[in-house]
Design a protein around this motif. Sequence first.
Motif, PDB file in Angstrom:
ATOM      1  N   ASP A 110      96.218  50.801  71.381  1.00 42.46           N
ATOM      2  CA  ASP A 110      96.168  50.547  72.454  1.00 42.46           C
ATOM      3  C   ASP A 110      94.867  49.765  72.494  1.00 42.46           C
ATOM      4  N   ARG A 111      93.918  50.669  71.619  1.00 43.74           N
ATOM      5  CA  ARG A 111      91.882  50.060  71.509  1.00 43.74           C
ATOM      6  C   ARG A 111      92.321  48.522  70.772  1.00 43.74           C
ATOM      7  N   ILE A 112      92.964  49.084  69.360  1.00 41.09           N
ATOM      8  CA  ILE A 112      93.290  47.567  68.408  1.00 41.09           C
ATOM      9  C   ILE A 112      93.732  46.551  69.589  1.00 41.09           C
TER      10      ILE A 112
ATOM     11  N   GLU B 295      87.628  46.294  51.619  1.00 43.73           N
ATOM     12  CA  GLU B 295      86.676  45.595  51.263  1.00 43.73           C
ATOM     13  C   GLU B 295      85.937  44.597  52.189  1.00 43.73           C
ATOM     14  N   VAL B 296      85.634  45.812  52.773  1.00 42.92           N
ATOM     15  CA  VAL B 296      83.776  45.142  53.937  1.00 42.92           C
ATOM     16  C   VAL B 296      82.885  46.220  53.148  1.00 42.92           C
ATOM     17  N   SER B 297      82.420  46.399  54.199  1.00 46.68           N
ATOM     18  CA  SER B 297      80.829  46.906  54.116  1.00 46.68           C
ATOM     19  C   SER B 297      81.449  48.362  54.946  1.00 46.68           C
ATOM     20  N   ASN B 298      79.964  49.167  54.722  1.00 46.52           N
ATOM     21  CA  ASN B 298      80.278  50.367  56.016  1.00 46.52           C
ATOM     22  C   ASN B 298      80.030  50.170  56.990  1.00 46.52           C
ATOM     23  N   ALA B 299      78.621  49.060  57.627  1.00 48.11           N
ATOM     24  CA  ALA B 299      78.226  48.487  58.483  1.00 48.11           C
ATOM     25  C   ALA B 299      79.379  47.820  59.284  1.00 48.11           C
ATOM     26  N   THR B 300      79.749  47.231  58.008  1.00 41.50           N
ATOM     27  CA  THR B 300      81.292  46.773  59.478  1.00 41.50           C
ATOM     28  C   THR B 300      82.211  47.381  59.427  1.00 41.50           C
TER      29      THR B 300
ATOM     30  N   VAL C 265      84.445  49.887  65.007  1.00 44.01           N
ATOM     31  CA  VAL C 265      84.647  51.577  65.273  1.00 44.01           C
ATOM     32  C   VAL C 265      84.319  51.135  66.777  1.00 44.01           C
ATOM     33  N   ARG C 266      82.752  50.146  67.346  1.00 43.32           N
ATOM     34  CA  ARG C 266      82.294  50.829  67.962  1.00 43.32           C
ATOM     35  C   ARG C 266      82.472  49.239  69.035  1.00 43.32           C
ATOM     36  N   LYS C 267      83.735  48.505  68.128  1.00 40.75           N
ATOM     37  CA  LYS C 267      84.328  46.942  69.212  1.00 40.75           C
ATOM     38  C   LYS C 267      85.809  47.835  69.872  1.00 40.75           C
ATOM     39  N   LEU C 268      86.274  49.031  68.869  1.00 37.25           N
ATOM     40  CA  LEU C 268      87.267  49.992  69.767  1.00 37.25           C
ATOM     41  C   LEU C 268      86.752  50.880  70.939  1.00 37.25           C
ATOM     42  N   GLY C 269      85.180  51.075  71.865  1.00 37.69           N
ATOM     43  CA  GLY C 269      85.027  51.488  73.107  1.00 37.69           C
ATOM     44  C   GLY C 269      84.327  52.354  71.783  1.00 37.69           C
TER      45      GLY C 269
ATOM     46  N   PRO D 199      81.916  56.167  70.022  1.00 38.85           N
ATOM     47  CA  PRO D 199      80.582  55.265  69.291  1.00 38.85           C
ATOM     48  C   PRO D 199      80.224  55.715  67.954  1.00 38.85           C
ATOM     49  N   GLY D 200      81.316  56.367  66.997  1.00 35.47           N
ATOM     50  CA  GLY D 200      80.719  56.802  65.603  1.00 35.47           C
ATOM     51  C   GLY D 200      82.531  56.918  64.951  1.00 35.47           C
ATOM     52  N   TYR D 201      82.811  56.653  63.541  1.00 33.69           N
ATOM     53  CA  TYR D 201      83.765  56.799  62.929  1.00 33.69           C
ATOM     54  C   TYR D 201      84.408  58.043  63.124  1.00 33.69           C
ATOM     55  N   PRO D 202      83.217  59.479  63.221  1.00 32.23           N
ATOM     56  CA  PRO D 202      84.135  60.599  63.139  1.00 32.23           C
ATOM     57  C   PRO D 202      85.076  60.754  64.415  1.00 32.23           C
ATOM     58  N   GLN D 203      84.706  60.216  65.405  1.00 33.56           N
ATOM     59  CA  GLN D 203      85.138  59.706  66.579  1.00 33.56           C
ATOM     60  C   GLN D 203      86.245  59.084  66.756  1.00 33.56           C
ATOM     61  N   PHE D 204      86.442  57.853  65.665  1.00 34.61           N
ATOM     62  CA  PHE D 204      87.730  56.997  65.702  1.00 34.61           C
ATOM     63  C   PHE D 204      88.672  57.933  65.057  1.00 34.61           C
ATOM     64  N   ARG D 205      88.275  58.838  63.251  1.00 33.55           N
ATOM     65  CA  ARG D 205      88.823  59.551  62.814  1.00 33.55           C
ATOM     66  C   ARG D 205      89.655  60.773  63.678  1.00 33.55           C
ATOM     67  N   ALA D 206      89.253  61.896  64.856  1.00 33.71           N
ATOM     68  CA  ALA D 206      89.445  62.589  65.480  1.00 33.71           C
ATOM     69  C   ALA D 206      90.391  61.951  66.508  1.00 33.71           C
ATOM     70  N   LEU D 207      90.447  60.237  67.019  1.00 33.79           N
ATOM     71  CA  LEU D 207      91.110  59.988  67.773  1.00 33.79           C
ATOM     72  C   LEU D 207      92.348  59.471  66.950  1.00 33.79           C
ATOM     73  N   LEU D 208      92.389  59.469  66.014  1.00 35.35           N
ATOM     74  CA  LEU D 208      93.638  58.878  65.354  1.00 35.35           C
ATOM     75  C   LEU D 208      94.378  60.664  64.894  1.00 35.35           C
ATOM     76  N   ALA D 209      93.510  61.352  64.516  1.00 36.84           N
ATOM     77  CA  ALA D 209      94.101  62.668  64.245  1.00 36.84           C
ATOM     78  C   ALA D 209      94.456  63.059  65.540  1.00 36.84           C
TER      79      ALA D 209
END
Length: 86
Positions: free
Chosen positions: A10-12, A50-55, A60-64, A66-76
């Motif tokens: 939905d966020r994407i 093929e992007v940087s970690n910063a990208t 992830v922040r563009k999706l609203g 705070p960070g990658y751990p929360q992104f993975r948790a939401l996917l899981a």
Amino acid sequence: MSKSEASVVDRIAQVLPSLSDAHRRLADYVLAKPFKVAVMTIDEFASACEVSNATANRFVRKLGLPGYPQFRALLAQGFEQALAPV
């Protein structure tokens, strides 16, 4: 549905029109392989797209989130609901 309740898909969908080429690559990868992304480190995710970690972090922040751990948790979390016993 509030932003806090929205799934990663939905966020994407909400931000897709405004994504840069690099962020679109990340989004396409998530949509094509969500389970794989849910178990990847940010290094693996960024490398696969093929992007940087910063990208990847900015995506992830563009999706609203705070960070990658929360992104993975939401996917899981999405998979937990889909795989719950009937």
